[in-house]
Design a protein around this motif. Structure first.
Motif, PDB file in Angstrom:
ATOM      1  N   LEU A  50       0.827  -1.210   0.000  1.00 18.88           N
ATOM      2  CA  LEU A  50       0.000   0.000   0.000  1.00 18.88           C
ATOM      3  C   LEU A  50       0.861   1.259   0.000  1.00 18.88           C
ATOM      4  O   LEU A  50       0.483   2.273  -0.608  1.00 18.88           O
ATOM      5  CB  LEU A  50      -0.938  -0.010   1.204  1.00 18.88           C
ATOM      6  N   TYR A  54       0.252   3.914  -3.012  1.00 19.08           N
ATOM      7  CA  TYR A  54      -0.246   5.268  -2.738  1.00 19.08           C
ATOM      8  C   TYR A  54       0.869   6.257  -2.385  1.00 19.08           C
ATOM      9  O   TYR A  54       0.579   7.378  -1.972  1.00 19.08           O
ATOM     10  CB  TYR A  54      -1.264   5.220  -1.591  1.00 19.08           C
ATOM     11  N   PRO A 159      -8.182   1.551   1.482  1.00 19.91           N
ATOM     12  CA  PRO A 159      -7.446   0.329   1.838  1.00 19.91           C
ATOM     13  C   PRO A 159      -6.387   0.571   2.915  1.00 19.91           C
ATOM     14  O   PRO A 159      -6.131  -0.307   3.748  1.00 19.91           O
ATOM     15  CB  PRO A 159      -6.802  -0.099   0.511  1.00 19.91           C
ATOM     16  N   VAL A 160      -5.773   1.750   2.902  1.00 20.44           N
ATOM     17  CA  VAL A 160      -4.749   2.069   3.904  1.00 20.44           C
ATOM     18  C   VAL A 160      -5.377   2.172   5.285  1.00 20.44           C
ATOM     19  O   VAL A 160      -4.845   1.635   6.269  1.00 20.44           O
ATOM     20  CB  VAL A 160      -4.029   3.384   3.525  1.00 20.44           C
TER      21      VAL A 160
END
Length: 255
Positions: A50, A54, A159-160
């Motif tokens: 992740l 990102y 998602p983070v």
């Protein structure tokens, strides 16, 4: 291999929830190192993936330390659970330690408190003098932005946040287990009567609980400018050390 060297699969209701989950995986029998290794690979792999997706590399140190502390907590739980089931003590002790599931209640309370602080209290009070800061023995810097924003940006990816909360729950569950273990250990020394050899082995387990609490101080650099979180973390470590230390002292005196 001597069959006595092989740890029996724990009976459900006589194990931590975490142990029950590990033991219930269909078609899989994981050793302690394998279970902890799998946990680290999944969580740390998620942190790195992740971060790359990102561009949140600044959050990797905090995430990696959190995953590491959770892995230490898994070792603590698997060791404590396995060793406890080998010791001869009144059934009351085991019902309290494993069967009550109070560690889950404590974990839920800790998790809800931390999430409330992260998403409500911290953003509302950032940059302002904190009453908690006055309780600390040394002055600390005041954060200029909420910790969620500091780690994940002004618009955190879903998602983070999901993975961060999952790791946070993992930590809170292990911390709740540590709290309850300390309380039950003190009860054991005050109300029950383990034998001399058993007392020595219980003392080692109490010391392991203190070691896990101290290991959580690895998170302090990431919350050093957050007085409420810092005070809660340090208070937790002091409380577990005091209660488990009292249990150890009572055990030594009994011998």
């Amino acid at each position: 291999m001597d069959p006595s060297d092989v740890e029996a699969r724990p009976a459900y209701g006589d194990a931590w929830v975490y142990e029950s989950i590990v033991g219930a995986l269909p078609g899989i029998s994981l050793s302690k190192p394998a279970a902890i290794g799998l946990q680290v690979v999944i969580f740390e792999g998620g942190v790195l993936a992740l971060a790359a997706l990102y561009d949140l590399w600044a959050a990797v140190p905090a995430g990696t330390v959190a995953v590491g502390v959770a892995a230490v907590g898994s070792y603590f739980m698997l060791t404590l659970g396995g060793e406890n089931r080998r010791l001869d003590v009144a059934e009351t002790y085991y019902r309290l330690l494993f069967g009550s599931s109070i560690e889950v209640v404590l974990a839920v309370l800790a998790f809800v408190a931390v999430v409330t602080h992260l998403f409500v209290t911290d953003p509302a009070t950032v940059g302002q003098p904190s009453a908690a800061a006055r309780l600390l023995p040394i002055p600390i810097a005041t954060a200029s932005e909420p910790i969620v924003t500091e780690l994940f940006g002004a618009d955190p990816p879903t998602p983070v946040v999901f993975l961060a909360l999952l790791v946070l729950w993992d930590l809170c569950y292990r911390i709740g287990t540590s709290w309850w273990t300390a309380v039950v250990s003190l009860y054991r020394e005050l109300r029950l009567s383990p034998g001399p050899g058993t007392r020595r082995r219980f003392r080692r387990l109490d010391a392991l609980n203190v070691g896990f609490a101290v290991a959580q101080l690895a998170l302090v650099p990431f919350i050093a400018d957050r007085p409420v979180l810092l005070l809660a973390m340090c208070g937790h470590v002091v409380a577990v050390t005091a209660v488990s230390g009292t249990a150890i002292a009572l055990s030594l005196r009994a011998e």
